[in-house]
Every structure is written in structure tokens, then in C-alpha cells.
Design an enzyme around this catalytic site. Structure first.
Site, short mmCIF file in Angstrom:
data_model
loop_
_atom_site.label_atom_id
_atom_site.label_comp_id
_atom_site.label_asym_id
_atom_site.label_seq_id
_atom_site.Cartn_x
_atom_site.Cartn_y
_atom_site.Cartn_z
N ARG A 118 0.84 -1.36 0.00
CA ARG A 118 0.07 0.14 0.10
C ARG A 118 0.89 1.35 0.14
O ARG A 118 0.44 2.45 0.31
CB ARG A 118 -0.92 0.02 1.05
CG ARG A 118 -1.83 -1.18 1.04
CD ARG A 118 -3.09 -0.82 1.93
NE ARG A 118 -3.97 -2.02 2.07
CZ ARG A 118 -3.93 -3.07 2.88
NH1 ARG A 118 -3.04 -2.90 3.81
NH2 ARG A 118 -4.73 -4.02 2.73
N LYS A 140 2.39 10.98 -11.44
CA LYS A 140 1.44 10.27 -12.54
C LYS A 140 2.15 9.00 -12.66
O LYS A 140 3.25 8.99 -13.31
CB LYS A 140 1.01 10.78 -13.75
CG LYS A 140 -0.27 11.91 -13.63
CD LYS A 140 -0.68 12.28 -14.63
CE LYS A 140 -1.78 13.32 -14.84
NZ LYS A 140 -2.19 13.59 -16.11
N GLU A 182 7.48 17.41 -25.80
CA GLU A 182 6.91 18.09 -24.22
C GLU A 182 7.33 19.24 -23.94
O GLU A 182 6.72 20.19 -23.34
CB GLU A 182 7.30 16.87 -23.22
CG GLU A 182 6.78 15.72 -23.58
CD GLU A 182 5.23 15.36 -23.09
OE1 GLU A 182 4.36 16.29 -23.17
OE2 GLU A 182 4.69 13.95 -23.18
N LYS A 224 6.24 22.87 -14.35
CA LYS A 224 5.22 21.61 -13.94
C LYS A 224 5.00 21.67 -12.53
O LYS A 224 3.90 21.43 -12.07
CB LYS A 224 6.03 20.43 -14.48
CG LYS A 224 5.25 19.15 -14.17
CD LYS A 224 4.96 18.01 -15.06
CE LYS A 224 4.03 17.09 -14.60
NZ LYS A 224 4.32 15.97 -15.39
N GLU A 234 -5.39 16.69 -11.09
CA GLU A 234 -6.00 17.02 -12.31
C GLU A 234 -7.59 17.28 -12.33
O GLU A 234 -8.22 16.75 -13.14
CB GLU A 234 -5.85 16.06 -13.41
CG GLU A 234 -5.75 16.53 -14.95
CD GLU A 234 -5.25 15.58 -15.93
OE1 GLU A 234 -3.99 14.93 -15.74
OE2 GLU A 234 -6.10 15.23 -16.73
N ARG A 238 -4.34 21.29 -14.50
CA ARG A 238 -3.49 20.23 -14.84
C ARG A 238 -3.76 19.57 -15.95
O ARG A 238 -2.72 18.98 -16.84
CB ARG A 238 -3.12 19.08 -13.74
CG ARG A 238 -1.95 18.06 -14.08
CD ARG A 238 -1.56 17.39 -12.93
NE ARG A 238 -0.49 16.37 -13.18
CZ ARG A 238 0.29 15.45 -12.57
NH1 ARG A 238 -0.19 15.61 -11.22
NH2 ARG A 238 0.97 14.86 -12.90
N ASN A 242 -1.87 17.77 -20.72
CA ASN A 242 -2.22 16.89 -21.86
C ASN A 242 -2.45 17.39 -23.32
O ASN A 242 -2.94 16.78 -24.10
CB ASN A 242 -3.49 16.17 -21.39
CG ASN A 242 -3.36 15.47 -20.00
OD1 ASN A 242 -2.16 14.98 -19.64
ND2 ASN A 242 -4.11 15.41 -19.22
N HIS A 245 -2.21 15.11 -26.13
CA HIS A 245 -2.27 13.60 -25.69
C HIS A 245 -3.35 12.94 -26.05
O HIS A 245 -3.37 11.61 -26.40
CB HIS A 245 -1.97 13.60 -24.22
CG HIS A 245 -0.70 14.04 -23.99
ND1 HIS A 245 -0.22 15.12 -24.00
CD2 HIS A 245 0.32 13.28 -22.86
CE1 HIS A 245 1.22 15.13 -23.58
NE2 HIS A 245 1.35 14.06 -23.00
N HIS A 249 -2.32 9.81 -27.83
CA HIS A 249 -2.51 8.41 -27.15
C HIS A 249 -3.23 7.65 -28.24
O HIS A 249 -3.08 6.24 -28.34
CB HIS A 249 -3.40 8.46 -25.68
CG HIS A 249 -2.43 8.95 -24.54
ND1 HIS A 249 -3.12 9.51 -23.52
CD2 HIS A 249 -1.19 9.34 -24.60
CE1 HIS A 249 -2.17 9.89 -22.69
NE2 HIS A 249 -0.91 9.74 -23.53
N HIS A 262 6.03 8.19 -27.67
CA HIS A 262 5.21 9.02 -26.95
C HIS A 262 5.27 10.75 -27.47
O HIS A 262 4.58 11.00 -27.76
CB HIS A 262 5.35 8.78 -25.36
CG HIS A 262 4.38 9.65 -24.57
ND1 HIS A 262 3.09 9.44 -24.76
CD2 HIS A 262 4.71 10.96 -24.07
CE1 HIS A 262 2.52 10.32 -23.78
NE2 HIS A 262 3.60 11.21 -23.61
#
Ligand code: NAD
Ligand code: GLY
Length: 355
Positions: A118, A140, A182, A224, A234, A238, A242, A245, A249, A262
Site C-alpha cells: 500500500r 502520475k 513535451e 510543471k 487534475e 493540470r 495533456n 495527448h 494516445h 510517446h
């Protein structure tokens, strides 16, 4: 050494940036709280940087887990493999996991750290431009699923991030360019002055000038850190990170993970988003052309693969994590330096752009 802090109350953490920081024994060992650390890396990064890191961790109880290289291994099988290794090596909840590698190693290791017993402490040691300017900061963590990129993951912050700019000297040009996608993103969503600076220092960046790279990495980490400090999970600003993205993606998933990098997919997705901005009358043609030129200066792709039309994009984009009440939400630049999240991109407009 420059240090930037991600301000998150008691979970705040430093990003240390310095050429050669991997050899700084004091600062690295002082971040391993219990004296026991396990380094996770891959078979490409290991021969380049593992020994250097292990030397700096001397005096601690350290072991290593090595996985195969590549985006196609950012998956549940490797998650299970690393978890099993941790159990076999009798890792405890206070053992520190150290991610040594690019975004794939960072995202996967971070997700294991979030889940093992955990939650165990983890440190990011990013070695690609993309991971130094983006993925190692902000917590993330995730693995891919055949049905979608980064679909299984958690928000889980590292204890610290160590960025050694010297590692970029061995990075292949194509990977360097992917990181630049990026970098350019930050200029488009947040900082017009930074975008202009990138336009006027393209040559120095292509030459990988230390001084210019250090400035770029610091500026991206500052942006960032500021965004993540305001909106860790997010719920708002935030999402702007993306940009490109949602489309990107879709390209990565359709082409098979690892075939388009990516950052390449993000570059192409960013140009698609800028075209949507043009259609909405937000962006001027000249701004679209500046974005295209900057991407092309770094040899980044600006056109989607031929076989990817509107229907193919839509099939993948339905799974996007920004989908809310069934509506896809897009990050679209209003102009260079400012972007918004909107669901108001018409199907006709998307069809015209995506073909
Ligand atoms: P990567 O981790 O696959 O690294 C790229 C390649 O470079 C790999 O072959 C790697 O082994 C090699 N490499 C790494 N460091 C090297 C070095 N110093 N010298 C030579 N080779 C080196 O890819 P990436 O571009 O770093 O990261 C992409 C991943 O990051 C994607 O999975 C993406 O989804 C994820 N990502 C996550 C976030 C986030 O916020 N968590 C943000 C952006 C991207
Ligand atoms: N790379 C997107 C984010 O960290 O939110």
C-alpha cells in the site's frame, strides 16, 4: 545545483538539477531513509548508469531489478514481475525504490511503489529529456493496457527527483526529439516567452548545449511544479499538460506501443489541436505555422499515420481519461502561451482535420 520544490504540503519534494549529480553520494544517500534501496532499471540504461548510481549509494543495502527496455513492457506483466522480485528480495514498506531510466521505468516503478504494501517511498532518477522535463515530476504513475494508454495507475508522488543533465549525452537523437515535443508543449500552454526562446535557440538545443539544456529543463520543471502544486489530481489546470495527448494516445495505441514514440505522438497531436484552434478562429494561421516549424526543426512528425482517419481516432479517444459524461474533452490552444479544455469541437471540424 538548482533545486525546485513541488509544493504539496507534507508531501512536498525537491527536484535537484545538476550535471553530474549522479555522482553526488551525500545528496543521494541522504534521501534513502531506511538505508535499504532497490533500483529498478532496464537493460539499456543499466550498462550506462547503474554502476555510477550504485557507487553513489555505497554504504547502503542496495539491490537491483532489471526489466526489458521499451514502452511495450510498461504493462501489468512487468508490474507483477517487479512486485514478485520485491517480495523475493524481502523489501519492506520502508525500502526505497529508485527508478533509473526514462518515463517507462519511472511510470512503472512509481506504480509499483504506490501499490506495494500500500505504498513505499520512491525516488525518480530520470535519464531521458522527456522524463526530466515531464514524467518524473508530478506523481502520475501507470501501466498501459492493450485497450488504452496509462489506463491503470495512481497519483503517487516521489520523495525526490534527481536530474543529471550529463545522461542526455548518450540519448539517441530520436529520443531527444521526442522530449522536445513535451518541452514545446509548455511554451504553447503556459509561456509564450519560453516558446519564443525555443524558436530562437533551436540550433543550440539541437547541438545539445549544456547551458541551454539546463535552462530548458529548469523552466519546464518550474512550470510543471507550479501546475502540479495547484492541481495535483487534475481537476482543473493540470489537464492542460495533456495538450496533444488525446490525439497522441490514440496514435500510440493504434500503432502498437513503442512504434511511435510517446513524444512523437504528442507532437502530431499538438499540431492537430492547433488545427482545431485554427478552425475555431482562436489561433492565427501564422501561429499554427510557428508550431509546425518548431516541431519540424526537431524532426518531429506533424501528420498522423495515413491509415488513421476520424473513425480510428474516435475509437481510441472514447477511452481518454478526460472523457466526462460521455463527452471527449480536448486541450486546445487559444494562442501560443494559453490553452483551455473544451468539449466544443464539432464532429464536422474533427472530420475535416482528421480525414
Ligand atoms: P523511455 O522510458 O522508453 O526511454 C526512451 C528510450 O531511451 C528507451 O529505450 C530507454 O531505455 C532509453 N534511454 C533512457 N535513458 C537513456 C540514456 N540516458 N541514454 C541512452 N538511452 C536512454 O521513454 P521516455 O520518452 O523517457 O518516456 C515515455 C513514457 O513516459 C511513456 O510511457 C509516457 O506515457 C510516459 N509519460 C509519463 C508522464 C507522467 O506524467 N507520468 C508524462 C509524459 C510521458
Ligand atoms: N504529463 C501530464 C501530467 O503530468 O499531468
Amino acid at each position: 545545483m538548482s533545486t525546485i520544490t513541488v509544493e504539496l504540503g507534507e508531501r512536498s519534494y525537491p527536484i535537484h538539477i545538476e550535471a553530474g549529480i549522479l555522482t553526488n553520494t551525500d545528496i543521494i544517500t541522504s534521501n534513502v531513509a531506511s538505508g535499504r534501496a532497490i533500483v529498478v532499471t532496464n537493460d539499456v540504461v543499466s550498462p550506462l548508469y547503474l554502476d555510477i548510481l550504485l557507487k553513489s549509494l555505497k554504504g547502503l543495502n542496495v539491490s537491483v531489478i532489471t526489466i526489458p527496455d521499451g514502452e511495450q513492457h510498461k504493462n501489468l506483466q512487468q508490474f507483477e514481475y517487479i512486485s514478485s522480485q520485491l517480495l523475493e528480495q524481502q523489501a519492506a514498506r520502508d525500502t526505497t525504490l529508485i527508478a533509473l531510466g526514462g518515463g517507462v521505468i519511472g511510470d512503472l516503478t512509481g506504480f509499483v511503489a504506490a501499490c506495494f504494501q500500500r505504498g513505499m517511498p520512491f525516488i525518480q532518477v530520470p535519464t531521458t529529456l522527456l522524463s526530466q522535463v515531464d514524467s518524473s515530476v508530478g506523481g502520475k504513475t501507470a501501466v498501459n493496457h492493450p485497450l488504452g494508454k496509462n489506463m491503470i495507475g495512481a497519483f503517487y508522488q516521489p520523495k525526490s527527483v534527481f536530474i543529471d543533465i550529463n545522461t542526455l549525452k548518450t540519448l539517441p537523437d530520436r529520443e531527444f526529439a521526442a522530449g522536445m515535443a513535451e518541452v514545446i508543449k509548455y511554451g504553447i500552454i503556459y509561456d509564450e516567452g519560453f516558446f519564443q526562446w525555443l524558436e530562437s535557440h533551436t540550433e543550440q538545443l539541437i547541438q545539445k548545449s549544456d547551458e541551454h539544456l539546463e535552462y530548458v529543463i529548469k523552466r519546464c520543471c518550474e512550470i510543471k511544479a507550479e501546475i502540479v502544486s495547484k492541481d495535483e489530481r487534475e481537476q482543473g489546470i493540470r489537464a492542460l499538460l495533456n495538450l496533444g495527448h488525446t490525439f497522441g494516445h490514440a496514435i500510440e495505441a493504434e500503432q502498437g506501443y513503442g512504434n511511435w514514440l510517446h513524444g512523437e505522438a504528442v507532437a502530431c497531436g499538438t499540431v492537430i489541436a492547433a488545427k482545431a484552434a485554427l478552425q475555431k478562429g482562436w489561433m492565427h494561421e501564422s501561429e499554427l505555422q510557428r508550431i509546425i516549424q518548431l516541431m519540424q526543426a526537431f524532426d518531429l512528425p506533424i501528420l498522423a499515420p495515413n491509415q488513421m482517419d476520424y473513425d480510428v481516432f474516435m475509437k481510441h479517444m472514447q477511452h481518454d481519461k478526460k472523457v466526462l459524461k460521455g463527452a471527449i474533452r480536448f486541450v486546445i490552444p487559444q494562442h501560443i502561451g494559453k490553452a483551455v479544455v473544451t468539449k466544443d469541437i464539432s464532429q464536422d471540424s474533427l472530420r475535416a482535420i482528421l480525414g
